[in-house]
Design a protein around this motif. Structure first.
Motif, PDB file in Angstrom:
ATOM      1  N   GLU A  10      16.718  46.942  60.025  1.00 26.03           N
ATOM      2  CA  GLU A  10      15.863  46.704  58.865  1.00 26.03           C
ATOM      3  C   GLU A  10      15.821  47.909  57.939  1.00 26.03           C
ATOM      4  O   GLU A  10      15.451  47.787  56.772  1.00 26.03           O
ATOM      5  CB  GLU A  10      14.439  46.358  59.317  1.00 26.03           C
ATOM      6  CG  GLU A  10      14.329  44.999  59.982  1.00 26.03           C
ATOM      7  CD  GLU A  10      12.886  44.596  60.212  1.00 26.03           C
ATOM      8  OE1 GLU A  10      11.993  45.450  60.025  1.00 26.03           O
ATOM      9  OE2 GLU A  10      12.644  43.425  60.558  1.00 26.03           O
ATOM     10  N   HIS A  38      22.608  45.531  61.250  1.00 30.40           N
ATOM     11  CA  HIS A  38      21.555  44.515  61.315  1.00 30.40           C
ATOM     12  C   HIS A  38      20.171  45.166  61.408  1.00 30.40           C
ATOM     13  O   HIS A  38      19.183  44.499  61.715  1.00 30.40           O
ATOM     14  CB  HIS A  38      21.789  43.593  62.510  1.00 30.40           C
ATOM     15  CG  HIS A  38      23.096  42.850  62.440  1.00 30.40           C
ATOM     16  ND1 HIS A  38      23.304  41.770  61.625  1.00 30.40           N
ATOM     17  CD2 HIS A  38      24.284  43.080  63.076  1.00 30.40           C
ATOM     18  CE1 HIS A  38      24.549  41.327  61.761  1.00 30.40           C
ATOM     19  NE2 HIS A  38      25.167  42.116  62.636  1.00 30.40           N
ATOM     20  N   HIS A  68      17.934  36.051  54.380  1.00 26.95           N
ATOM     21  CA  HIS A  68      17.238  35.093  53.517  1.00 26.95           C
ATOM     22  C   HIS A  68      18.190  34.342  52.593  1.00 26.95           C
ATOM     23  O   HIS A  68      18.025  33.141  52.364  1.00 26.95           O
ATOM     24  CB  HIS A  68      16.176  35.812  52.694  1.00 26.95           C
ATOM     25  CG  HIS A  68      15.263  36.669  53.517  1.00 26.95           C
ATOM     26  ND1 HIS A  68      14.383  36.136  54.432  1.00 26.95           N
ATOM     27  CD2 HIS A  68      15.116  38.014  53.588  1.00 26.95           C
ATOM     28  CE1 HIS A  68      13.725  37.116  55.027  1.00 26.95           C
ATOM     29  NE2 HIS A  68      14.143  38.261  54.540  1.00 26.95           N
ATOM     30  N   THR A 106      21.647  39.977  53.965  1.00 29.86           N
ATOM     31  CA  THR A 106      20.253  39.576  54.150  1.00 29.86           C
ATOM     32  C   THR A 106      20.162  38.195  54.809  1.00 29.86           C
ATOM     33  O   THR A 106      20.927  37.285  54.473  1.00 29.86           O
ATOM     34  CB  THR A 106      19.515  39.552  52.795  1.00 29.86           C
ATOM     35  OG1 THR A 106      18.210  38.986  52.988  1.00 29.86           O
ATOM     36  CG2 THR A 106      20.235  38.700  51.770  1.00 29.86           C
ATOM     37  N   LEU A 159      17.125  41.256  45.091  1.00 28.21           N
ATOM     38  CA  LEU A 159      17.035  40.096  45.976  1.00 28.21           C
ATOM     39  C   LEU A 159      16.034  39.074  45.450  1.00 28.21           C
ATOM     40  O   LEU A 159      16.306  37.863  45.443  1.00 28.21           O
ATOM     41  CB  LEU A 159      16.640  40.546  47.383  1.00 28.21           C
ATOM     42  CG  LEU A 159      16.325  39.434  48.387  1.00 28.21           C
ATOM     43  CD1 LEU A 159      17.548  38.582  48.662  1.00 28.21           C
ATOM     44  CD2 LEU A 159      15.785  40.019  49.695  1.00 28.21           C
ATOM     45  N   TRP A 182      20.626  46.212  45.886  1.00 32.66           N
ATOM     46  CA  TRP A 182      20.965  44.823  46.202  1.00 32.66           C
ATOM     47  C   TRP A 182      22.206  44.400  45.423  1.00 32.66           C
ATOM     48  O   TRP A 182      22.332  44.677  44.232  1.00 32.66           O
ATOM     49  CB  TRP A 182      19.808  43.895  45.858  1.00 32.66           C
ATOM     50  CG  TRP A 182      18.580  44.104  46.705  1.00 32.66           C
ATOM     51  CD1 TRP A 182      17.423  44.706  46.329  1.00 32.66           C
ATOM     52  CD2 TRP A 182      18.397  43.698  48.054  1.00 32.66           C
ATOM     53  NE1 TRP A 182      16.516  44.715  47.369  1.00 32.66           N
ATOM     54  CE2 TRP A 182      17.094  44.095  48.439  1.00 32.66           C
ATOM     55  CE3 TRP A 182      19.214  43.041  48.981  1.00 32.66           C
ATOM     56  CZ2 TRP A 182      16.591  43.855  49.710  1.00 32.66           C
ATOM     57  CZ3 TRP A 182      18.698  42.800  50.247  1.00 32.66           C
ATOM     58  CH2 TRP A 182      17.405  43.203  50.608  1.00 32.66           C
ATOM     59  N   THR A 202      11.654  44.875  47.495  1.00 34.08           N
ATOM     60  CA  THR A 202      12.221  44.337  46.259  1.00 34.08           C
ATOM     61  C   THR A 202      11.280  44.672  45.108  1.00 34.08           C
ATOM     62  O   THR A 202      10.256  45.333  45.293  1.00 34.08           O
ATOM     63  CB  THR A 202      12.361  42.803  46.323  1.00 34.08           C
ATOM     64  OG1 THR A 202      11.038  42.218  46.348  1.00 34.08           O
ATOM     65  CG2 THR A 202      13.117  42.353  47.570  1.00 34.08           C
ATOM     66  N   ALA A 254      22.722  44.185  51.102  1.00 32.15           N
ATOM     67  CA  ALA A 254      21.872  45.345  50.869  1.00 32.15           C
ATOM     68  C   ALA A 254      22.644  46.616  51.200  1.00 32.15           C
ATOM     69  O   ALA A 254      23.291  46.704  52.260  1.00 32.15           O
ATOM     70  CB  ALA A 254      20.603  45.269  51.720  1.00 32.15           C
ATOM     71  N   VAL A 291      14.938  46.679  54.075  1.00 32.27           N
ATOM     72  CA  VAL A 291      15.542  45.442  53.595  1.00 32.27           C
ATOM     73  C   VAL A 291      14.506  44.397  53.180  1.00 32.27           C
ATOM     74  O   VAL A 291      14.869  43.313  52.726  1.00 32.27           O
ATOM     75  CB  VAL A 291      16.484  44.841  54.661  1.00 32.27           C
ATOM     76  CG1 VAL A 291      17.657  45.756  54.903  1.00 32.27           C
ATOM     77  CG2 VAL A 291      15.733  44.554  55.956  1.00 32.27           C
ATOM     78  N   GLY A 292      13.225  44.732  53.295  1.00 28.74           N
ATOM     79  CA  GLY A 292      12.191  43.833  52.796  1.00 28.74           C
ATOM     80  C   GLY A 292      11.603  44.313  51.483  1.00 28.74           C
ATOM     81  O   GLY A 292      10.614  43.754  51.006  1.00 28.74           O
ATOM     82  N   CYS A 324      13.596  50.558  47.845  1.00 28.82           N
ATOM     83  CA  CYS A 324      14.386  49.344  47.642  1.00 28.82           C
ATOM     84  C   CYS A 324      15.869  49.615  47.841  1.00 28.82           C
ATOM     85  O   CYS A 324      16.403  50.594  47.315  1.00 28.82           O
ATOM     86  CB  CYS A 324      14.159  48.791  46.234  1.00 28.82           C
ATOM     87  SG  CYS A 324      12.449  48.324  45.889  1.00 28.82           S
ATOM     88  N   TRP A 337      11.411  33.945  54.074  1.00 33.05           N
ATOM     89  CA  TRP A 337      10.777  35.094  53.424  1.00 33.05           C
ATOM     90  C   TRP A 337       9.303  35.154  53.821  1.00 33.05           C
ATOM     91  O   TRP A 337       8.563  34.180  53.663  1.00 33.05           O
ATOM     92  CB  TRP A 337      10.903  34.990  51.904  1.00 33.05           C
ATOM     93  CG  TRP A 337      10.338  36.186  51.195  1.00 33.05           C
ATOM     94  CD1 TRP A 337       9.163  36.251  50.504  1.00 33.05           C
ATOM     95  CD2 TRP A 337      10.917  37.497  51.117  1.00 33.05           C
ATOM     96  NE1 TRP A 337       8.968  37.514  49.997  1.00 33.05           N
ATOM     97  CE2 TRP A 337      10.035  38.307  50.356  1.00 33.05           C
ATOM     98  CE3 TRP A 337      12.079  38.068  51.610  1.00 33.05           C
ATOM     99  CZ2 TRP A 337      10.302  39.649  50.096  1.00 33.05           C
ATOM    100  CZ3 TRP A 337      12.352  39.403  51.345  1.00 33.05           C
ATOM    101  CH2 TRP A 337      11.460  40.171  50.594  1.00 33.05           C
TER     102      TRP A 337
END
Length: 601
Positions: free
Chosen positions: A217, A215, A230, A228, A261, A189, A531, A236, A528-529, A186, A491
């Motif tokens: 991931e 940019h 989203h 992020t 996040l 954040w 959490t 991040a 970055v995905g 993770c 998401w």
């Protein structure tokens, strides 16, 4: 300083008595310790909360090897007297009134730790920590362990050889190692607090200080960050940047808020600019409730979002918290973020563990939040005070099973019982019933238009099943689940259709975050995905399209039918086990067969 070891041992004892989170128990122990030292007019320094939590968590993750070492060395038997700690003497005990301070959940926190727990936390720092124990070498418990240090080190070496552990880390509890792996994926954040600074300005300042926006991931070590896609106000950073962020002026002044996040989704969904139009009524200020507000990050996010919108600039947030200890944390967090309403300055009065407010504190309070030390369930939704409430966040107590790096601890003997699955099922059922009662109470607010329900759980019992069951409540007439387009549509993680009675549209309208994400990365890298495990569903009041409204009763009935079926199967299994146990009890004990005589040769 021996206080940290006494507090850590008390936390271990409390965790052995009931299944709960380390963080909650440590908070209760610290509150009890603060009160005891205040009653005794002590000049001792307060125990650092982060260090205490880390010590308890690490001791628990090495509990089995540490227990084995103590048993093999027979240290507790040989040094029993050294680990008998006298109860602290307070003003109350001096008057003959012995009292054990209560924890957050009302359970009594013992005043004196058990010798075994005290030995465990101290042995952890002596044998496994990279730093020396903070307690004096003359403190009896430490002196006792130091006298047996050669034997204790020998037992540790023998244990490592037997387990084939090349490093101390391999002795750690396997589940804890898994949790650490997930947590390492993770990012760190950071939410940019709109009440302090616009995100674009914060990004510009970072660039001036040598940070570069990426940019990719995957984030690697170095001064890199990512905005992020989203949520526009969340950045991040690599995990290795944590110390730099904590020392950064933007963190010190409350511009940077360290917040996962997933935890930022609820406020963003509630105040979504495109979907939340029904919250605006004839240009009146918006009134929003955070029903379970502590520790305050989601509440502060609400305040920041309201400040960034001209339509909501004069709006207000009522934040409920029932536990006094957590309420103090809530007020502190909101004050730091500039989210407290000016009328709440009196809550910053000095007290145990709190400093006096600065002279300009009131001037800095330009927020929208009015904290309330009260039970949300005890409010009267029909009271005049709540007639203008049109939005609500509801993040009730849950299992916390989605929080990576935090162990939900039960007694070691309990874990080995065959009924552990039933124990968990019973606990989840109890939590789900409470969560549903919270939604039911929220739906009674007459002018509520938008309700966001969230948990940090991975269990469908607390997530999809609660959301679907809420649609079948008598008060849920006119309510529906918001579509995906209104619930952070970018998401990728969505609800489980099989837990929504097969309704894919409902599942798509829910957010699910897997703990630690689903992408493996190299050591030192973050994705970055990734959490904490989290769930979000949004209920809206108003007309829906015919297809959706026709499906609601069928889906709710399907969910209830499935629940009845599971309960019936559970009862049948319990009856079967009971019959088998009774049958085994009635059977006569087996008799030994007499040896046959050999025929004479």
């Amino acid at each position: 300083m021996s206080d940290i070891y006494l507090c850590a041992a008390l936390a271990l004892d409390a965790l052995a008595q009931r299944s709960t989170s380390i963080h909650a128990v440590c908070a209760a122990v610290l509150a009890a310790h603060s009160k005891a030292t205040a009653d005794a007019a002590s000049t001792r320094r307060p125990v650092d909360a982060r260090r205490l939590t880390a010590l308890v968590a690490n001791t628990l993750s090495f509990r089995k090897p540490l227990t084995a070492i103590l048993a093999s060395a027979k240290t507790l038997q040989l040094e029993a007297a050294a680990f008998r700690i006298a109860p602290p003497r307070t003003h109350a005990s001096a008057k003959g009134k012995e009292r054990q301070p209560d924890g957050e959940d009302g359970a009594a926190t013992p005043a004196v730790p058990t010798p075994h727990s005290l030995a465990l936390v101290l042995l952890h720092d002596i044998l496994l920590s990279s730093t020396r124990p903070s307690a004096s070498v003359n403190w009896p418990p430490r002196a006792a362990l130091e006298r047996h240090l050669t034997r204790l080190k020998s037992e540790l070496a023998r244990l490592r050889a037997k387990a084939g552990a090349a490093s101390l880390e391999e002795l750690r509890d396997p589940e804890e190692r898994r949790q650490r792996t997930l947590a390492a994926r993770c990012p760190r954040w950071v939410r940019v607090n709109g009440r302090r600074m616009a995100r674009a300005q914060a990004v510009e300042l970072l660039a001036q200080q040598g940070w570069s926006e990426t940019h990719d991931e995957v984030l690697r070590k170095g001064k890199h960050f990512l905005v992020t896609p989203h949520l526009p106000d969340v950045l991040a950073f690599a995990g290795s940047s944590t110390s730099q962020l904590l020392a950064h002026p933007l963190y010190q002044d409350g511009t940077f808020i360290l917040q996962d996040l997933a935890s930022c989704f609820p406020a963003s969904v509630l105040l979504d600019q495109d979907a939340a139009a029904p919250l605006i009524c004839d240009g009146e200020p918006l009134h929003v409730i955070d029903a379970t507000a502590a520790p305050g990050n989601k509440t502060g996010h609400l305040s920041a979002l309201l400040a960034s919108s001209a339509a909501h600039a004069s709006s207000k947030v009522s934040a409920f918290e029932l536990a006094p200890n957590r309420f103090r944390t809530l007020v502190s967090q909101l004050s730091r973020a500039g989210a407290l309403a000016p009328t709440s300055v009196h809550l910053l009065k000095s007290g145990p563990g709190r400093g006096k407010p600065k002279p300009d504190a009131a001037a800095k309070l330009a927020g929208a939040v009015s904290p309330r030390l009260a039970d949300f369930l005890a409010t009267d939704p029909l009271d005049d005070e709540w007639q203008d409430v049109r939005g609500m966040l509801l993040d009730p107590s849950c299992s916390g099973s989605g929080i990576v790096g935090r162990m939900e601890v039960a007694d070691a003997e309990q874990e080995e019982e065959t009924s552990s699955e039933e124990t968990q099922a019973t606990r989840l059922a109890s939590l789900a019933a409470f969560q549903l009662s919270m939604i039911d109470h929220a739906l009674q607010f007459p002018n509520l238009r938008r309700l966001v329900y969230s948990t940090c759980s991975i269990h469908a019992e607390e997530n999809e099943r609660v959301a679907i069951a809420a649609l079948a409540l008598p008060r849920a007439g006119g309510w529906r689940l918001a579509p995906r387009s209104e619930v952070v549509p970018t998401w990728p993680g969505r609800g489980r259709p099989e837990e929504c009675g097969g309704n894919t549209a409902y599942a798509e309208g829910m957010i699910r975050c897997d703990p630690g994400g689903s992408v493996d990365v190299a050591p030192g890298e973050v994705h970055v995905g990734a959490t904490n495990g989290f769930f979000v569903a949004c209920f809206v009041r108003g007309e829906a399209d015919d297809a959706a409204s026709d499906a609601e009763p069928a889906v709710a009935e399907a969910a209830l039918t499935g629940k009845r079926k599971r309960n019936k199967e559970k009862k049948l299994k319990q009856k079967k086990r009971k019959r088998e146990a009774e049958a085994a009890k009635d059977e006569p004990p087996p008799t030994e067969a007499k040896p046959k005589r050999r025929a004479p040769a």
